[in-house]
Design a protein around this motif. Structure first.
Motif, PDB file in Angstrom:
ATOM      1  N   GLY A  12      33.473  83.712  10.759  1.00 52.51           N
ATOM      2  CA  GLY A  12      34.025  82.367  10.883  1.00 52.51           C
ATOM      3  C   GLY A  12      34.075  81.946  12.334  1.00 52.51           C
ATOM      4  O   GLY A  12      34.120  82.791  13.231  1.00 52.51           O
ATOM      5  N   ALA A  13      34.063  80.621  12.576  1.00 53.87           N
ATOM      6  CA  ALA A  13      34.113  80.134  13.951  1.00 53.87           C
ATOM      7  C   ALA A  13      35.492  80.439  14.519  1.00 53.87           C
ATOM      8  O   ALA A  13      36.441  80.637  13.785  1.00 53.87           O
ATOM      9  CB  ALA A  13      33.847  78.635  13.987  1.00 53.87           C
ATOM     10  N   PRO A  53      33.734  73.329  19.688  1.00 48.82           N
ATOM     11  CA  PRO A  53      32.646  74.074  19.065  1.00 48.82           C
ATOM     12  C   PRO A  53      32.598  73.804  17.568  1.00 48.82           C
ATOM     13  O   PRO A  53      33.629  73.553  16.941  1.00 48.82           O
ATOM     14  CB  PRO A  53      33.000  75.532  19.341  1.00 48.82           C
ATOM     15  CG  PRO A  53      34.219  75.550  20.163  1.00 48.82           C
ATOM     16  CD  PRO A  53      34.763  74.178  20.281  1.00 48.82           C
ATOM     17  N   GLU A  54      31.380  73.859  17.016  1.00 48.76           N
ATOM     18  CA  GLU A  54      31.186  73.562  15.602  1.00 48.76           C
ATOM     19  C   GLU A  54      32.060  74.467  14.737  1.00 48.76           C
ATOM     20  O   GLU A  54      32.105  75.676  14.931  1.00 48.76           O
ATOM     21  CB  GLU A  54      29.711  73.807  15.284  1.00 48.76           C
ATOM     22  CG  GLU A  54      29.187  72.977  14.150  1.00 48.76           C
ATOM     23  CD  GLU A  54      27.707  73.272  13.915  1.00 48.76           C
ATOM     24  OE1 GLU A  54      26.938  73.174  14.891  1.00 48.76           O
ATOM     25  OE2 GLU A  54      27.362  73.611  12.780  1.00 48.76           O
ATOM     26  N   GLY A  55      32.762  73.868  13.792  1.00 49.13           N
ATOM     27  CA  GLY A  55      33.472  74.652  12.789  1.00 49.13           C
ATOM     28  C   GLY A  55      34.815  75.222  13.217  1.00 49.13           C
ATOM     29  O   GLY A  55      35.516  75.820  12.415  1.00 49.13           O
ATOM     30  N   ILE A  56      35.208  75.049  14.485  1.00 50.91           N
ATOM     31  CA  ILE A  56      36.465  75.648  14.946  1.00 50.91           C
ATOM     32  C   ILE A  56      37.644  74.971  14.247  1.00 50.91           C
ATOM     33  O   ILE A  56      37.624  73.760  14.004  1.00 50.91           O
ATOM     34  CB  ILE A  56      36.591  75.552  16.484  1.00 50.91           C
ATOM     35  CG1 ILE A  56      37.726  76.458  16.977  1.00 50.91           C
ATOM     36  CG2 ILE A  56      36.809  74.117  16.923  1.00 50.91           C
ATOM     37  CD1 ILE A  56      37.819  76.535  18.481  1.00 50.91           C
ATOM     38  N   THR A  57      38.672  75.754  13.909  1.00 44.33           N
ATOM     39  CA  THR A  57      39.831  75.159  13.258  1.00 44.33           C
ATOM     40  C   THR A  57      40.819  74.656  14.315  1.00 44.33           C
ATOM     41  O   THR A  57      40.765  75.062  15.478  1.00 44.33           O
ATOM     42  CB  THR A  57      40.575  76.169  12.373  1.00 44.33           C
ATOM     43  OG1 THR A  57      41.084  77.203  13.214  1.00 44.33           O
ATOM     44  CG2 THR A  57      39.668  76.766  11.322  1.00 44.33           C
ATOM     45  N   VAL A  58      41.695  73.777  13.867  1.00 46.47           N
ATOM     46  CA  VAL A  58      42.695  73.204  14.754  1.00 46.47           C
ATOM     47  C   VAL A  58      43.523  74.308  15.407  1.00 46.47           C
ATOM     48  O   VAL A  58      43.734  74.317  16.626  1.00 46.47           O
ATOM     49  CB  VAL A  58      43.594  72.232  13.968  1.00 46.47           C
ATOM     50  CG1 VAL A  58      44.809  71.835  14.783  1.00 46.47           C
ATOM     51  CG2 VAL A  58      42.798  71.012  13.544  1.00 46.47           C
ATOM     52  N   LEU A  59      43.943  75.269  14.597  1.00 44.28           N
ATOM     53  CA  LEU A  59      44.791  76.336  15.116  1.00 44.28           C
ATOM     54  C   LEU A  59      44.081  77.118  16.225  1.00 44.28           C
ATOM     55  O   LEU A  59      44.661  77.427  17.267  1.00 44.28           O
ATOM     56  CB  LEU A  59      45.176  77.271  13.970  1.00 44.28           C
ATOM     57  CG  LEU A  59      46.343  78.206  14.248  1.00 44.28           C
ATOM     58  CD1 LEU A  59      47.603  77.413  14.507  1.00 44.28           C
ATOM     59  CD2 LEU A  59      46.544  79.145  13.067  1.00 44.28           C
ATOM     60  N   ARG A 113      42.482  72.921   9.267  1.00 46.52           N
ATOM     61  CA  ARG A 113      41.272  72.095   9.082  1.00 46.52           C
ATOM     62  C   ARG A 113      40.286  72.335  10.220  1.00 46.52           C
ATOM     63  O   ARG A 113      40.668  72.759  11.303  1.00 46.52           O
ATOM     64  CB  ARG A 113      41.665  70.607   9.071  1.00 46.52           C
ATOM     65  CG  ARG A 113      42.618  70.224   7.957  1.00 46.52           C
ATOM     66  CD  ARG A 113      41.905  69.663   6.751  1.00 46.52           C
ATOM     67  NE  ARG A 113      41.089  68.499   7.062  1.00 46.52           N
ATOM     68  CZ  ARG A 113      41.544  67.243   7.050  1.00 46.52           C
ATOM     69  NH1 ARG A 113      42.795  66.992   6.764  1.00 46.52           N
ATOM     70  NH2 ARG A 113      40.733  66.239   7.309  1.00 46.52           N
ATOM     71  N   ALA A 114      39.011  72.045   9.954  1.00 46.57           N
ATOM     72  CA  ALA A 114      38.012  72.135  11.019  1.00 46.57           C
ATOM     73  C   ALA A 114      38.100  70.882  11.889  1.00 46.57           C
ATOM     74  O   ALA A 114      38.242  69.770  11.379  1.00 46.57           O
ATOM     75  CB  ALA A 114      36.616  72.253  10.427  1.00 46.57           C
ATOM     76  N   VAL A 115      38.043  71.065  13.204  1.00 44.48           N
ATOM     77  CA  VAL A 115      38.224  69.945  14.124  1.00 44.48           C
ATOM     78  C   VAL A 115      37.156  68.879  13.917  1.00 44.48           C
ATOM     79  O   VAL A 115      37.436  67.681  13.989  1.00 44.48           O
ATOM     80  CB  VAL A 115      38.220  70.449  15.588  1.00 44.48           C
ATOM     81  CG1 VAL A 115      38.257  69.300  16.555  1.00 44.48           C
ATOM     82  CG2 VAL A 115      39.399  71.376  15.820  1.00 44.48           C
ATOM     83  N   ASP A 116      35.903  69.304  13.631  1.00 44.62           N
ATOM     84  CA  ASP A 116      34.848  68.283  13.498  1.00 44.62           C
ATOM     85  C   ASP A 116      34.948  67.472  12.212  1.00 44.62           C
ATOM     86  O   ASP A 116      34.167  66.550  11.999  1.00 44.62           O
ATOM     87  CB  ASP A 116      33.439  68.875  13.697  1.00 44.62           C
ATOM     88  CG  ASP A 116      33.294  70.287  13.160  1.00 44.62           C
ATOM     89  OD1 ASP A 116      34.080  70.629  12.262  1.00 44.62           O
ATOM     90  OD2 ASP A 116      32.420  71.026  13.638  1.00 44.62           O
ATOM     91  N   GLU A 117      35.919  67.808  11.345  1.00 47.67           N
ATOM     92  CA  GLU A 117      36.103  66.998  10.139  1.00 47.67           C
ATOM     93  C   GLU A 117      37.237  65.987  10.289  1.00 47.67           C
ATOM     94  O   GLU A 117      37.556  65.279   9.346  1.00 47.67           O
ATOM     95  CB  GLU A 117      36.439  67.909   8.942  1.00 47.67           C
ATOM     96  CG  GLU A 117      35.263  68.732   8.474  1.00 47.67           C
ATOM     97  CD  GLU A 117      35.704  69.828   7.514  1.00 47.67           C
ATOM     98  OE1 GLU A 117      36.902  69.882   7.181  1.00 47.67           O
ATOM     99  OE2 GLU A 117      34.835  70.621   7.120  1.00 47.67           O
ATOM    100  N   LEU A 118      37.861  65.941  11.478  1.00 50.01           N
ATOM    101  CA  LEU A 118      39.029  65.068  11.638  1.00 50.01           C
ATOM    102  C   LEU A 118      38.618  63.675  12.081  1.00 50.01           C
ATOM    103  O   LEU A 118      37.526  63.467  12.599  1.00 50.01           O
ATOM    104  CB  LEU A 118      39.978  65.673  12.671  1.00 50.01           C
ATOM    105  CG  LEU A 118      40.504  67.077  12.385  1.00 50.01           C
ATOM    106  CD1 LEU A 118      41.407  67.535  13.508  1.00 50.01           C
ATOM    107  CD2 LEU A 118      41.248  67.107  11.055  1.00 50.01           C
TER     108      LEU A 118
END
Ligand SMILES: Nc1ncnc2c1ncn2[C@@H]1O[C@H](COP(=O)(O)OP(=O)(O)OP(=O)(O)O)[C@@H](O)[C@H]1O
Ligand SMILES: [Mg+2]
Lengths: 348, 280
Positions: free
Chosen positions: A288-289, B92-98, B138-143
């Motif tokens: 996972g990223a 970065p692609e796919g990184i989560t908010v946390l 959530r993933a940052v790039d989806e916000l």
């Protein structure tokens, strides 16, 4: 704001953090176990099967008829080089991909592996050099190519797309030079040619393995010590500097270390096709990223090379060098990435 | 509470290549206050902010924090005192908010040290302050743009610095969220004494929230002082080349700028100002 954070929220953050860490740990442990298993199978299986007991005795230095030669001289150096080269390519590849924020920016796509390979081919075939001299030739050439690609791509900062396109062009030039050098050599055989074009572990001897192993042992800690800085640099140079990263210094350290890994591994095994390119994205899928991908990508690389080499030797009617097998695996992914970036609007 | 830090720029000259963008600029950032920098596009606001936070080495002059030149301070040590949220950060692609907010802890972490509970508290506090708790996984790039902006602010807050610089923190935000972010930064300033320096394009919000307002024109300091001193009809004309009317903001009592364009001006509107004044 720090007045009173709800303890429940802190716990939720900690829990989520631990969940990620344990998933990462699990993936790394699984990959390591698989790599060890693949390594063991490679030593035991082949034209003749040797039981684990014989293999262990050979490794401990005892004389076992048959096994001492087949396992000790043929399979062991080959398997060790598979692990060393695979780990080096995977680690160096994901380092470049992370630093340049683009999966296409892997050293085997942007000409750095080709630089090492061309230099090694010239050194061995045309200049009849051997051992450490070949490695030195390869690393100097790989560094020069890295510098050249970087300089050509530099215009008020390095833009990813330009760097990748220039790198692909330079790789093509270098690969044709390699073909030319090989075609001019009198006594080269097909095996040797394949090594410098796609990478091969055929006929691996210990003196080939040693420089690559030393490079891996020295350079891996250098890269791992920069893993956190690399993660910060994924947020852009400004954000990374604001977080206390010495961006330029880190970039130079990391480039030199990664290019070193590529060059030493290539001098020993040739530019095993697409391993550097594939390992990072596979590792990212698995863990996972978010966390650092350096170790997982190294393990994926080692596993890829071990498995592909074994398959190349025994899965088909003819024996294929490892690079042909990894090439078949990697090419569709390259096409997929290019198609996807085109859909996303043309910029890489 | 934070310690008071003195930050000043002395005869600062900044540029890129052979272009000079900011020329011999002197500036004092008052400790424990909110400073807002305003000025037209490309006048050098981001350049100035980058240099104040050590990202850009000055051609001449220096930036001094607590008597020390920032460009000579150890990078991580400075990053524990001074944080910056750039104008266009990349996720970065796919990184989560946390994960993203967690990266704000970088200057507090040693080479191979483990994540500790202090980091968890800082991240939780940053999420709560920016109301991004629900987005944590959530993933940052989806916000949406506004959600993403708040997440970036959370990352800067997780860094827990005494000085916090933000380059246009309210872009992409709707009116309510702009106010929310500015209120949040003001809370931070009041409760912890965090010194805040930010670039804003909305002059009225700048006047509303700034203790200290700095107007930059063409790489030079035009005026600095309280909003009432800086936001005047003359300075708006000089700095932005815009005619305007300044009235008192009935909500805050601070100056409120009404731009005068070429359209939608009702006849005799210059008298309207005085009429209105008379009524209040
Ligand atoms: N990395 C760079 N390299 C070269 N020139 C730059 C660079 N960054 C900014 N500039 C130039 O410096 C000048 C000032 O830019 P800066 O980003 O500081 O403006 P700004 O006041 O922040 O503008 P905006 O309101 O549009 O954000 C501009 O002319 C810009 O083109
Ligand atoms: Mg700007």
């Amino acid at each position: 704001m720090s007045a009173a954070v709800r303890p429940a929220l802190v716990q939720a953050v900690a829990r989520s953090r631990r969940r990620r860490a344990s998933r990462r740990g699990l993936v790394i442990a699984t990959l390591a176990v698989l790599a060890v298993a693949a390594f063991a199978v490679t030593l035991m299986a082949g034209q003749t099967f040797y039981p684990p007991r014989d293999v262990v005795r050979v490794i401990l230095g005892e004389q076992v008829t048959g096994a001492s030669f087949t396992v000790g001289r043929l399979r062991l150096p080959r398997a060790v080089l598979a692990v060393v080269a695979g780990f080096s390519f995977g680690l160096a590849g994901v380092t470049f991909q992370t630093m340049l924020r683009n999966p296409l920016a892997s050293p085997d796509i942007i000409g750095i592996s080709s630089g090492a390979s061309t230099a090694a081919a010239i050194a061995i075939v045309s200049l009849s050099l051997g051992g450490a001299q070949v490695s030195i030739f390869a690393i100097v050439s790989a560094l020069v190519i890295a510098l050249l690609v970087y300089t050509l791509a530099f215009r008020d900062g390095v833009a990813g797309t330009r760097l990748i396109l220039i790198g692909i062009g330079i790789a093509a030039i270098l690969d044709s030079i390699t073909s030319y050098v090989l075609s001019r050599a009198a006594e080269w055989d097909l095996q040797e040619a394949m090594r410098w074009l796609t990478g091969s572990l055929n006929g691996t001897a210990w003196e080939q393995v040693l420089p690559a192993l030393v490079a891996l042992v020295v350079l891996t800690p250098v890269l791992l010590s920069r893993a956190r800085d690399l993660s910060a640099m994924q947020l852009g140079d400004d954000t990374a500097s604001a977080l206390g990263v010495r961006v330029e210094r880190t970039r130079i350290t990391v480039i030199v270390a990664a290019v070193g890994l590529i060059a030493f591994a290539t001098a020993a095994a040739g530019p095993i096709a697409f391993v550097a390119f594939l390992s990072g994205p596979i590792a990212a899928r698995l863990v996972g990223a978010g966390g650092s991908l350096l170790v997982p990508a190294g393990l994926v690389g080692a596993l890829l090379v071990l498995a592909a080499d074994f398959a190349g030797q025994f899965a088909f009617d003819t024996r294929f060098p490892v690079g042909v097998v990894t090439g078949v695996l990697g090419a569709p992914y390259l096409v997929y990435l290019i198609v996807r970036t085109h859909r996303a609007g043309g910029s890489l | 509470m934070t310690t008071a830090h003195s930050l000043a720029a002395e005869a600062l000259t900044l540029g890129y290549g052979d272009r000079v963008v900011v020329e011999s600029l002197d500036l004092v950032v008052p400790a424990g206050e909110i400073t807002v920098i305003v000025g037209p596009n490309a006048c050098g606001k981001s350049t100035l902010l980058r240099s104040l936070s050590r990202l850009l080495t000055p051609r001449a002059g220096r930036v001094v924090l607590d008597g020390k030149e920032v460009h000579r301070m150890p990078a991580k040590q400075l990053a524990r005192t001074l944080g910056l949220l750039p104008q266009s950060p990349v996720a970065p692609e796919g990184i989560t908010v946390l994960d993203l907010v967690g990266r704000g802890r970088h200057p507090h972490q040693k080479l191979f040290s483990r994540w500790n509970s202090e980091d968890d508290v800082a991240v939780a506090a940053a999420l709560e302050a920016t109301r991004t708790t629900d987005l944590a996984d959530r993933a940052v790039d989806e916000l949406s743009g506004g959600q993403r902006q708040r997440v970036w602010i959370a990352m800067a807050l997780a860094q827990q610095t005494d000085l916090l610089f933000l380059d246009e923190p309210t872009t992409f935000l709707d009116a309510a969220h702009q106010i929310e972010v500015l209120d949040l930064l003001t809370d931070l300033n009041h409760s912890r004494g965090t010194t805040i320096v930010m670039v804003l394009h909305d002059l009225n919000l700048a006047a509303r929230y700034a203790d200290h307002l700095i107007a930059i024109a063409d790489g030079r300091l035009h005026t600095a002082g309280t909003p009432a001193e800086v936001l005047t009809e003359e300075s708006v004309r000089a700095v932005f080349g815009l005619d305007s009317r300044i009235i008192e903001d009935p909500v805050s009592g601070r100056p409120l700028m009404l731009p005068i364009g070429r359209h939608h001006i009702r006849p005799g509107s210059h008298e309207w100002h005085h009429v209105n004044d008379g009524q209040s």
